[in-house]
Design an enzyme around this catalytic site. Structure first.
Site, PDB file in Angstrom:
ATOM      1  N   THR A  68       0.788  -1.096   0.047  1.00 48.47           N
ATOM      2  CA  THR A  68       0.032  -0.016   0.207  1.00 48.47           C
ATOM      3  C   THR A  68       0.790   1.368   0.013  1.00 48.47           C
ATOM      4  OG1 THR A  68      -0.161  -0.118   2.399  1.00 48.47           O
ATOM      5  CG2 THR A  68      -1.956  -0.987   1.083  1.00 48.47           C
ATOM      6  N   CYS A 104       5.026  -3.279 -10.841  1.00 43.72           N
ATOM      7  CA  CYS A 104       3.944  -4.106  -9.621  1.00 43.72           C
ATOM      8  C   CYS A 104       2.938  -4.567 -10.635  1.00 43.72           C
ATOM      9  CB  CYS A 104       3.166  -2.751  -8.813  1.00 43.72           C
ATOM     10  SG  CYS A 104       1.992  -3.358  -7.906  1.00 43.72           S
ATOM     11  N   ASN A 106       0.128  -6.187  -9.253  1.00 43.01           N
ATOM     12  CA  ASN A 106      -0.912  -6.150  -9.130  1.00 43.01           C
ATOM     13  C   ASN A 106      -1.694  -4.804  -9.544  1.00 43.01           C
ATOM     14  OD1 ASN A 106      -2.001  -8.206  -7.118  1.00 43.01           O
ATOM     15  ND2 ASN A 106       0.001  -7.955  -6.109  1.00 43.01           N
ATOM     16  N   MET A 318       2.615 -11.190  -4.893  1.00 45.50           N
ATOM     17  CA  MET A 318       2.764  -9.791  -5.464  1.00 45.50           C
ATOM     18  C   MET A 318       2.887 -10.343  -7.181  1.00 45.50           C
ATOM     19  SD  MET A 318       5.485 -10.379  -3.051  1.00 45.50           S
ATOM     20  CE  MET A 318       7.037 -10.758  -3.633  1.00 45.50           C
TER      21      MET A 318
END
Length: 393
Positions: A68, A104, A106, A318
């Site tokens: 986050t 990233c 995600n 991840m």
């Protein structure tokens, strides 16, 4: 600084996969932050609320976890083969650093939706009903990713019945394809071997040696056997993250693997490259209970995988590490393939702390070299909030 007005910057807060981040359009950033450098890094640090010695991000948009504490900058692509440029920054929680060295996976799931919402994709490419194919140029790793975003009445569909382990509520499914995901200049195995030997301190392994698969796919990743480093393979965050000794050993392994992969020139450099490579440990399938209390049988999965991100065991997996798992699992001779039972396959279902995930890969062998053509998985995404972020001047 007292009395200075805060800057106001247009931004969007989004969930992508099992991560959350602050999304910006490049043109909305102050001119000094539209180019790489200290000004951009300082802005992103302040947006997230880092560095925070309390590790809470109380005075910023971060969530004080590696999942986050992320930022994304998007712009219209400059070539006809892509729709949008996607730049990702992993913001350190307690250090004044933003790592731009990797992707990233995600948040990739949210890039297509954000690009459509922001008008970065030509309306001619958005169907009234069906699926919008968003061609993403991932700037960090210089690779192509394709997101298949569901559309209804010309707008992005975010709600649905697709459950992603690690995310509480269901959403619409977004298939993602990572094309030719080998990091760097196509060197899938940077050492040329599917298994290498790392010389390690005896407190990590009594023999002073640990087998490792070092792979560049999605993100540079180091895979080791759980049993070789004293783990079971079905650990939860509390089993690792509350033990500084275990975390230190995993970080030592990560640094040694990074050195072997040629990503750093000396072990000290690993401190400033916290986002890459990732370190993960694998084990054969076993019964376990996920973080949500779900009982998962060994027959439901092919193997167990646990991965560390930014110095902590990840609560799920991840997305970029999942790409590495997919690639390594279908190539005979890797530790991931071995943990999955060895042999030829085109996909695996692996267990992680929050549940399971299916990933698939298409690979081929060219002489002594392996090439990954594509990796496919499904994620979900949701726009959480839009508006302006205020940052002290």
């Amino acid at each position: 600084m007292t009395g200075l007005r805060q800057q106001q910057i247009r931004a969007t807060y989004m969930r992508g996969g099992t991560s959350k981040g602050v999304f910006f359009c490049l043109d909305d950033l102050p001119a000094s932050a539209q180019v790489p450098g200290t000004e951009r890094d300082q802005l992103m640090l302040r947006v997230i609320g880092s560095p925070d010695p309390y590790q809470k991000h109380t005075d910023g948009m971060g969530g004080a976890t590696s999942s986050t504490s992320k930022v994304v900058i998007l712009s219209t692509a400059e070539d006809e083969q892509h729709d949008v440029n996607y730049l990702f920054g992993q913001v350190s929680i307690d250090q004044p650093a933003v790592d731009w060295s990797g992707n990233c996976g995600n948040l990739t799931a949210a890039v297509g939706s954000f690009a459509i919402e922001q008008g970065l994709i030509p309306k001619t490419r958005i169907p009234d009903q069906g699926v919008a194919e968003v061609r993403i140029w991932q700037q960090n790793i210089q690779k192509t990713i394709v997101a298949y975003v569901p559309i209804a009445n010309g707008e992005v569909v975010e709600t649905g019945d697709f459950y992603l382990d690690g995310v509480t509520f269901p959403s619409a499914e977004i298939p993602i394809e990572f094309l030719d995901p080998a990091d760097g200049e196509g060197a899938l195995f940077p050492t040329g071997h599917r298994v290498d030997v790392l010389e390690v301190p005896t407190d990590i392994a009594e023999t002073g040696r640990v087998d490792a698969t070092l792979i560049n796919a999605g993100i540079p990743t180091i895979f080791v056997r759980a049993e070789d480093i004293g783990f079971r393979g079905d650990e939860h965050q509390a089993d690792i993250n509350q033990d500084p000794t275990k975390l230190a050993r995993l970080e030592t392994l990560r640094a040694l693997g990074a050195l072997k992969m040629g990503l750093i020139q000396n072990l000290d450099e690993a401190k400033s490259r916290a986002h890459t490579p990732k370190i993960a440990f694998v084990a054969s399938a076993s019964d376990y209970v996920s973080a949500s209390g779900q009982s998962i049988a060994a027959t439901d999965i092919d193997l167990q995988v646990r991965a560390v991100s930014m110095g902590k065991l990840h609560h799920a997996m991840m997305g970029t590490a999942a790409v590495a798992i997919a690639a390594a699992s279908v190539i005979p001779g890797t530790l991931v393939n071995e943990a999955a039972g060895s042999g030829e396959r085109d996909s695996v279902v692996f267990g992680h702390p929050s549940g399971t995930l299916r990933v698939g890969a298409v690979v081929h062998r060219d002489g002594d070299q392996w090439q990954v053509e594509r990796v496919r998985m499904s994620r979900s995404a949701r726009l959480l909030m839009t508006g302006t972020i205020r940052v002290p001047g």
